[in-house]
Design a protein around this motif. Structure first.
Motif, short mmCIF file in Angstrom:
data_model
loop_
_atom_site.label_atom_id
_atom_site.label_comp_id
_atom_site.label_asym_id
_atom_site.label_seq_id
_atom_site.Cartn_x
_atom_site.Cartn_y
_atom_site.Cartn_z
N MET A 167 28.35 17.51 21.48
CA MET A 167 27.43 16.80 20.60
C MET A 167 26.36 16.07 21.41
O MET A 167 25.18 16.09 21.04
N GLU A 168 26.73 15.42 22.50
CA GLU A 168 25.76 14.63 23.27
C GLU A 168 24.66 15.50 23.88
O GLU A 168 23.57 15.01 24.16
N GLU A 169 24.95 16.78 24.09
CA GLU A 169 23.95 17.67 24.68
C GLU A 169 22.97 18.21 23.65
O GLU A 169 21.95 18.81 24.01
N LEU A 170 23.27 18.01 22.37
CA LEU A 170 22.39 18.52 21.32
C LEU A 170 21.28 17.52 21.02
O LEU A 170 21.44 16.31 21.21
N PRO A 171 20.14 17.99 20.52
CA PRO A 171 19.05 17.08 20.19
C PRO A 171 19.31 16.36 18.87
O PRO A 171 20.15 16.77 18.07
N VAL A 172 18.57 15.29 18.66
CA VAL A 172 18.44 14.70 17.33
C VAL A 172 17.25 15.39 16.68
O VAL A 172 16.14 15.36 17.20
N VAL A 173 17.50 16.04 15.56
CA VAL A 173 16.42 16.76 14.87
C VAL A 173 15.73 15.81 13.90
O VAL A 173 16.38 15.13 13.11
N VAL A 174 14.42 15.78 14.01
CA VAL A 174 13.58 15.00 13.11
C VAL A 174 12.81 15.98 12.23
O VAL A 174 12.15 16.88 12.74
N ILE A 175 12.90 15.82 10.93
CA ILE A 175 12.19 16.71 10.01
C ILE A 175 10.89 16.04 9.59
O ILE A 175 10.89 15.00 8.95
N GLY A 176 9.79 16.63 10.01
CA GLY A 176 8.48 16.11 9.66
C GLY A 176 7.76 15.48 10.83
O GLY A 176 8.30 14.60 11.50
N ALA A 177 6.53 15.94 11.11
CA ALA A 177 5.71 15.38 12.19
C ALA A 177 4.61 14.52 11.61
O ALA A 177 3.45 14.59 12.02
N GLY A 178 4.97 13.69 10.62
CA GLY A 178 4.05 12.70 10.09
C GLY A 178 4.20 11.39 10.84
O GLY A 178 4.84 11.33 11.90
N PRO A 179 3.64 10.29 10.31
CA PRO A 179 3.71 9.01 11.02
C PRO A 179 5.13 8.57 11.36
O PRO A 179 5.39 8.15 12.49
N GLN A 180 6.07 8.66 10.40
CA GLN A 180 7.43 8.21 10.67
C GLN A 180 8.20 9.19 11.55
O GLN A 180 8.97 8.78 12.41
N GLY A 181 7.99 10.48 11.34
CA GLY A 181 8.67 11.47 12.16
C GLY A 181 8.29 11.38 13.63
O GLY A 181 9.15 11.41 14.52
N LEU A 182 6.99 11.25 13.90
CA LEU A 182 6.53 11.13 15.28
C LEU A 182 6.99 9.80 15.89
O LEU A 182 7.32 9.74 17.08
N ALA A 183 6.99 8.74 15.08
CA ALA A 183 7.48 7.45 15.58
C ALA A 183 8.96 7.54 15.94
O ALA A 183 9.40 7.00 16.96
N ALA A 184 9.74 8.23 15.12
CA ALA A 184 11.16 8.42 15.42
C ALA A 184 11.33 9.15 16.75
O ALA A 184 12.17 8.77 17.58
N ALA A 185 10.52 10.19 16.96
CA ALA A 185 10.59 10.94 18.22
C ALA A 185 10.24 10.04 19.40
O ALA A 185 10.88 10.11 20.47
#
Length: 444
Positions: A1-19
């Motif tokens: 699990m630790e080697e897997l990414p956190v997937v963020v759905i959406g490259a809008g303001p909140q999605g990019l901020a999460a990344a």
């Protein structure tokens, strides 16, 4: 699990901020964006001026990620296009290699487990079924999922019962976005009906009134479902976001001067398309004169279809996480502001899943970018194991100046005991054409 990414759905303001927060915490993000560019939804309304200033539109971790590139924060009140070009696009560039464009998430589950299986659920990776721009299906795994997909692609219909009115879906006269009024031709000398009571509707009638200054035969009808317009004008001078409050004051001036025809208690049952335009028919039998265009700005709703195999805890009314719904339900809220929300409020029975951004408010209106930035800061802290930071509240939201909730649907005057009064213009003041022009020009 630790080697897997956190997937963020959406490259809008909140999605990019999460990344950006994930990168800062040393966690690898993978952002999946349906559109061809970052901020694709914002690009759709790039002509609209925001009522928030730049400091309220930039996430702190994103700014830190951009600093080494020489980026500086602009000032003033941008339009959507500036928010993309001066912030979201550079931020996406700083996240190069971590964003997949043209990627649609069609479903999310747990590897080898449907939503009925309990055993080892929290320690089993998420599986995301995706389709790329060429239509190729594939599957990826994630340690956690942050759904920041928003609600932009799911506008509410004009029909008063939450379903499209008779004839609505086939009508060529109905649209669901704030038009680009830079092109005056479709509206000059025409009749436009605006449906809705939010800030988008206020913006639309103000822009239409500007066109009417130069084309006096332009007609504007503003339609509300509720029987009273008390809260439709917002908080006015009591709003702690001045430009948001100013929208309502301008709109109220236009209505009181007769520049905009306001109808209340009109609940659309049918949209009848005729050679002369769209005729709106209410459930009580009233009909409006034919309109050249109907702009339905009645809010949005979340797309929950691709989350059907996950265990969600949603409010039955708003379709928002239950702990958030208690704060933002427009039927109940009565104190002028809401508190900031974090990971604990956004958590679901499905471990590692968080719905953030406008989608976290479900069908409730008035979501602010700064609300989403605080959400993703807290969620990423929780995913990183920094529980103290996740619990900490680093944002106090500005008051709207609107109190008393939304009142009773058929008897709005029954919402007595409001903690403040709706905004009113000064008494004994005649509002003429010059004053209207001054009010409208402020929205430039």
């Amino acid at each position: 699990m630790e080697e897997l990414p956190v997937v963020v759905i959406g490259a809008g303001p909140q999605g990019l901020a999460a990344a950006a927060h994930l990168v800062e915490r040393g966690i690898e993000p993978l952002v999946l964006e349906k559109g061809a560019t970052a901020g694709a939804a914002v690009t759709d309304w790039s002509h609209v001026r925001l009522f928030s200033e730049w400091p309220e539109l930039v996430d702190a971790a994103a700014a830190r990620l951009l600093q080494p590139t020489g980026w500086t924060q602009p000032t003033g009140y941008p339009r959507g296009r500036q928010w993309v070009s001066a912030y979201l696009a550079p931020l996406a560039e700083a996240l190069t290699g971590r964003i997949r464009y043209g990627t649609t998430v069609t479903g999310i589950g747990r590897r080898g487990r449907d939503r009925l299986v309990d055993e080892q659920r929290g320690s089993t990776p998420f599986t995301l079924h995706i389709v790329d721009a060429e239509g190729t299906e594939s599957r990826i795994e994630a340690r956690a999922v942050i759904d920041a997909s928003g609600t932009w692609n799911r506008p509410n219909p004009a029909g008063a019962d939450g379903l499209p009115a008779l004839g609505e879906t086939s009508s060529p006269f109905v649209s669901y976005r704030i038009p680009d009024f830079g092109n005056r031709e479709p509206f000059a000398g025409a009749h436009t009906i605006v449906l809705g009571s939010g800030h988008s509707a206020l913006t639309a009638i103000i822009e239409l009134s500007r066109i009417a200054r130069y084309h006096p035969d332009t007609r504007i009808t503003w339609v509300l479902r509720r029987g009273d317009a008390a809260n439709a004008f917002g908080g006015g001078a009591a709003d702690e976001l001045p430009e948001r409050g100013a929208l309502g004051l301008r709109a109220r001036a236009l209505v009181e001067a007769g520049a905009v025809n306001l109808l209340t208690g009109f609940r659309v049952q049918e949209v009848r398309s005729t050679p002369a335009g769209a005729v709106l028919i209410a459930e009580d039998g009233r009909e409006l004169p034919a309109a050249d265009q109907v702009v339905a700005l009645t809010g949005f709703r979340p797309d929950l279809s691709f989350l059907s195999e996950l265990r969600l805890e949603l409010d039955p009314t708003l379709q928002a996480p239950v702990r958030i719904a208690q704060e933002v339900d427009p039927n109940l809220h009565s104190c002028g502001s809401v508190r900031a929300t974090g990971a604990a409020d956004l958590a679901h029975p499905e471990p590692g899943l968080y719905i953030v951004g406008a989608k976290s408010y479900g069908r409730a209106p008035t979501f602010l970018a700064m609300t989403g930035y605080e959400q993703v800061r807290s969620v990423v802290a929780e995913l990183a194991g920094d529980h103290e930071a996740a619990r900490r509240v680093e944002l106090v939201l500005p008051e709207t100046g609107v109190c008393g909730g939304s009142g009773l649907f058929d008897n709005p005057s029954a919402s007595a005991g409001a903690c403040c009064a709706p905004p009113v213009l000064q008494q004994n003041v005649t509002i003429g054409r010059r004053q209207i022009e001054g009010l409208v020009s402020l929205s430039n």
